[in-house]
Design an enzyme around this catalytic site. Sequence first.
Site, PDB file in Angstrom:
ATOM      1  N   VAL A  32     -43.214 -35.036 -22.492  1.00 52.81           N
ATOM      2  CA  VAL A  32     -41.968 -34.270 -22.569  1.00 52.81           C
ATOM      3  C   VAL A  32     -40.969 -34.963 -23.491  1.00 52.81           C
ATOM      4  CG1 VAL A  32     -39.989 -33.458 -21.220  1.00 52.81           C
ATOM      5  CG2 VAL A  32     -42.292 -33.169 -20.336  1.00 52.81           C
ATOM      6  N   ASP A  63     -38.175 -46.433 -25.008  1.00 54.45           N
ATOM      7  CA  ASP A  63     -39.259 -46.588 -24.031  1.00 54.45           C
ATOM      8  C   ASP A  63     -39.401 -48.074 -23.729  1.00 54.45           C
ATOM      9  OD1 ASP A  63     -41.818 -44.540 -23.205  1.00 54.45           O
ATOM     10  OD2 ASP A  63     -42.091 -46.693 -22.867  1.00 54.45           O
ATOM     11  N   GLU A 113     -37.973 -28.812 -18.246  1.00 59.81           N
ATOM     12  CA  GLU A 113     -38.818 -28.465 -19.385  1.00 59.81           C
ATOM     13  C   GLU A 113     -40.033 -27.677 -18.908  1.00 59.81           C
ATOM     14  OE1 GLU A 113     -38.288 -28.843 -22.724  1.00 59.81           O
ATOM     15  OE2 GLU A 113     -40.035 -27.549 -22.601  1.00 59.81           O
ATOM     16  N   PHE A 114     -40.413 -26.646 -19.649  1.00 62.09           N
ATOM     17  CA  PHE A 114     -41.532 -25.798 -19.214  1.00 62.09           C
ATOM     18  C   PHE A 114     -42.721 -25.855 -20.170  1.00 62.09           C
ATOM     19  CE2 PHE A 114     -37.647 -23.956 -17.398  1.00 62.09           C
ATOM     20  CZ  PHE A 114     -37.990 -23.949 -16.054  1.00 62.09           C
ATOM     21  N   LYS A 152     -37.677 -25.244 -11.689  1.00 62.04           N
ATOM     22  CA  LYS A 152     -38.877 -25.882 -12.248  1.00 62.04           C
ATOM     23  C   LYS A 152     -40.002 -25.938 -11.209  1.00 62.04           C
ATOM     24  CE  LYS A 152     -41.561 -28.633 -14.577  1.00 62.04           C
ATOM     25  NZ  LYS A 152     -42.104 -28.463 -15.886  1.00 62.04           N
ATOM     26  N   GLY A 178     -61.428 -21.286 -12.413  1.00 59.23           N
ATOM     27  CA  GLY A 178     -61.954 -22.514 -13.018  1.00 59.23           C
ATOM     28  C   GLY A 178     -62.422 -23.451 -11.925  1.00 59.23           C
ATOM     29  N   GLY A 207     -55.554 -28.850 -12.081  1.00 57.25           N
ATOM     30  CA  GLY A 207     -55.321 -30.272 -12.323  1.00 57.25           C
ATOM     31  C   GLY A 207     -54.120 -30.508 -13.204  1.00 57.25           C
ATOM     32  N   CYS A 233     -48.836 -32.243 -13.645  1.00 57.35           N
ATOM     33  CA  CYS A 233     -47.671 -31.514 -13.127  1.00 57.35           C
ATOM     34  C   CYS A 233     -47.963 -30.676 -11.889  1.00 57.35           C
ATOM     35  CB  CYS A 233     -47.108 -30.619 -14.223  1.00 57.35           C
ATOM     36  SG  CYS A 233     -46.754 -31.523 -15.720  1.00 57.35           S
ATOM     37  N   ARG A 252     -55.342 -36.919 -15.893  1.00 60.12           N
ATOM     38  CA  ARG A 252     -54.649 -37.003 -14.610  1.00 60.12           C
ATOM     39  C   ARG A 252     -54.957 -35.792 -13.713  1.00 60.12           C
ATOM     40  NH1 ARG A 252     -48.694 -38.369 -16.587  1.00 60.12           N
ATOM     41  NH2 ARG A 252     -49.479 -37.216 -18.381  1.00 60.12           N
TER      42      ARG A 252
HETATM   43  C1  UGA Z   1     -47.856 -26.867 -16.593  1.00 63.44           C
HETATM   44  C2  UGA Z   1     -47.013 -25.607 -16.813  1.00 63.44           C
HETATM   45  O1  UGA Z   1     -47.850 -24.547 -17.322  1.00 63.44           O
HETATM   46  C3  UGA Z   1     -45.865 -25.871 -17.782  1.00 63.44           C
HETATM   47  O2  UGA Z   1     -45.055 -24.708 -17.896  1.00 63.44           O
HETATM   48  C4  UGA Z   1     -45.028 -27.027 -17.247  1.00 63.44           C
HETATM   49  O3  UGA Z   1     -43.964 -27.356 -18.128  1.00 63.44           O
HETATM   50  C5  UGA Z   1     -45.915 -28.246 -17.080  1.00 63.44           C
HETATM   51  O4  UGA Z   1     -46.997 -27.936 -16.157  1.00 63.44           O
HETATM   52  C6  UGA Z   1     -45.069 -29.360 -16.534  1.00 63.44           C
HETATM   53  O5  UGA Z   1     -44.563 -29.227 -15.412  1.00 63.44           O
HETATM   54  O6  UGA Z   1     -44.782 -30.319 -17.266  1.00 63.44           O
HETATM   55  P1  UGA Z   1     -49.779 -28.132 -17.971  1.00 63.44           P
HETATM   56  O7  UGA Z   1     -49.842 -29.103 -16.841  1.00 63.44           O
HETATM   57  O8  UGA Z   1     -49.754 -28.647 -19.369  1.00 63.44           O
HETATM   58  O9  UGA Z   1     -48.469 -27.209 -17.835  1.00 63.44           O
HETATM   59  O10 UGA Z   1     -51.066 -27.218 -17.818  1.00 63.44           O
HETATM   60  P2  UGA Z   1     -51.410 -25.668 -17.616  1.00 63.44           P
HETATM   61  O11 UGA Z   1     -51.850 -25.086 -18.893  1.00 63.44           O
HETATM   62  O12 UGA Z   1     -50.363 -24.954 -16.902  1.00 63.44           O
HETATM   63  O13 UGA Z   1     -52.697 -25.802 -16.655  1.00 63.44           O
HETATM   64  C7  UGA Z   1     -52.614 -26.463 -15.396  1.00 63.44           C
HETATM   65  C8  UGA Z   1     -53.928 -26.371 -14.659  1.00 63.44           C
HETATM   66  O14 UGA Z   1     -54.206 -25.029 -14.268  1.00 63.44           O
HETATM   67  C9  UGA Z   1     -55.132 -26.815 -15.486  1.00 63.44           C
HETATM   68  O15 UGA Z   1     -56.024 -27.514 -14.649  1.00 63.44           O
HETATM   69  C10 UGA Z   1     -55.754 -25.499 -15.958  1.00 63.44           C
HETATM   70  O16 UGA Z   1     -57.126 -25.581 -16.253  1.00 63.44           O
HETATM   71  C11 UGA Z   1     -55.491 -24.637 -14.736  1.00 63.44           C
HETATM   72  N1  UGA Z   1     -55.471 -23.173 -15.047  1.00 63.44           N
HETATM   73  C12 UGA Z   1     -54.472 -22.659 -15.815  1.00 63.44           C
HETATM   74  C13 UGA Z   1     -56.442 -22.363 -14.503  1.00 63.44           C
HETATM   75  O17 UGA Z   1     -57.365 -22.827 -13.805  1.00 63.44           O
HETATM   76  N2  UGA Z   1     -56.377 -21.009 -14.737  1.00 63.44           N
HETATM   77  C14 UGA Z   1     -55.403 -20.466 -15.493  1.00 63.44           C
HETATM   78  O18 UGA Z   1     -55.408 -19.198 -15.652  1.00 63.44           O
HETATM   79  C15 UGA Z   1     -54.425 -21.310 -16.048  1.00 63.44           C
END
Ligand code: UGA
Length: 429
Positions: free
Chosen positions: A11, A30, A147-148, A203, A252, A256, A259, A327
């Site tokens: 982030v 940092d 942040e999103f 958030k 899936g 994981g 976040c 992670r």
């Molecule tokens: C997530 C959120 O999508 C972001 O909006 C947020 O800012 C971020 O966390 C955070 O809090 O910093 P991220 O952890 O990068 O982002 O990953 P995602 O793309 O959301 O996926 C999270 C998990 O869900 C992964 O394991 C992914 O494989 C799984 N997933 C996602 C599914 O199994 N199915 C889906 O349809 C989407």
Amino acid sequence: MSVIVFGCGYVGLVTAVCLARMGHIVQCVDIESNKVAALSKGTIPFYEPGLKQRLVLAQKDQKISFVTRPSLDAEICIIAVGTPLASDGSSDLTQIYAVADTISEMENPPKTVIVKSTVPPGTTRNLSRYIQEKCPNRKFDFISNPEFLRQGNAVEDFQRPDRVVVGADSAPAFETVERLYDGFSLPSGKFVKTDIETAELTKYAANSFLTTKIAFMNELAGYCEKIGANIDDVAEGMGLDARIGPEFLRVGPGIGGSCFPKDIQTLSSVAQERENPLGIVDAVIRANRLHLEAMSAKVMDLCGGNLNGLKIVVFGVTFKANTDDLRNSPAHAIIPALQKAGAKVTIVDPVARKNAGRAFEAVVWEDDPYLAASNAEAIVILTEWDMFRTLDLEKLAKVSKEPRLADLRNLYDRETARKAGFKYTSVGR
Ligand code: UGA
């Protein structure tokens, strides 16, 4: 504007680089001196598409610098350090308070403090009291601006966000954030102005809701298998309803990342503390754990119930594609379960190996999927990397000792996999 960003993780670094490319003067702080030295030379400590090129350009324009102690007289500082889970399930705010100490010790601290780290509701206000007590003669504006962005798509998400959520106490504070983001393509009317606690909670609510969508589909997938229904078609049929939407309905191996698992756990804990348990959030945490267990059992079934001595090749160990982040990856639950049942595991992943260290015990790493699959007794797809979407399945089946494929991202059509010679299983189909 001049900005100090505390924390050079996903982030912080993406925020800093994108703000610098927008023309702001940015100093990144940092405490890890190795990281600071590497970043100063344009080396990014993690894999994030498009970030390095932008960093190099920002450095060329002298808009960004990296230090271990802040030295810039900045108008704004942004706190983007980690808030990991503590052992009791609460949020560990050590890094946040270390930054607060640093800010209070600055000769000329920034007037506006923006908290971008994901923090439990109430943290920003506590932090404001803490700093204000240490610096009684100064007046600060504290802002929550969660942040999103998603890893793997971080630059694009930062530059073109769906919305910006800002929690503050005064009109000038909102104006400062508006000036900071001036130049990014914010959809009009998508600047959500609210109070600090609401912004902080938004958030957790967003992440928990997205997690709920996925966990719901993963759970439903098990029932689809029982009745011969197809979860991908169910998702399509649901997602075309504009009130539901097609995103985050993909099944899936389990949820994981750094976040989602952390944030649902924290939301559950903080709500519990206030004697307002969130039953749905708690159910999602449990459903994800059960789903991960079901995925190991699925591989076991595919292999006839006995993995003892079998060579199992795992395609992808990162928690999703386009990141090297391990992670809370489903691989951490599934690989040890397979090993415990006696399997010998080989891993193929296009980027994870470099940073994996000792994340997985007693495994063999290979770069080439076909070489890895030679004499394999089962292949398990855990991550939806592009390289695993376009495999030559016939070739893969031929080199395998026992052509068995557990496609836990539903990347392949069942008939195609079977025609290629595989005994095939996927999720909810
Ligand atoms: C997530 C959120 O999508 C972001 O909006 C947020 O800012 C971020 O966390 C955070 O809090 O910093 P991220 O952890 O990068 O982002 O990953 P995602 O793309 O959301 O996926 C999270 C998990 O869900 C992964 O394991 C992914 O494989 C799984 N997933 C996602 C599914 O199994 N199915 C889906 O349809 C989407």
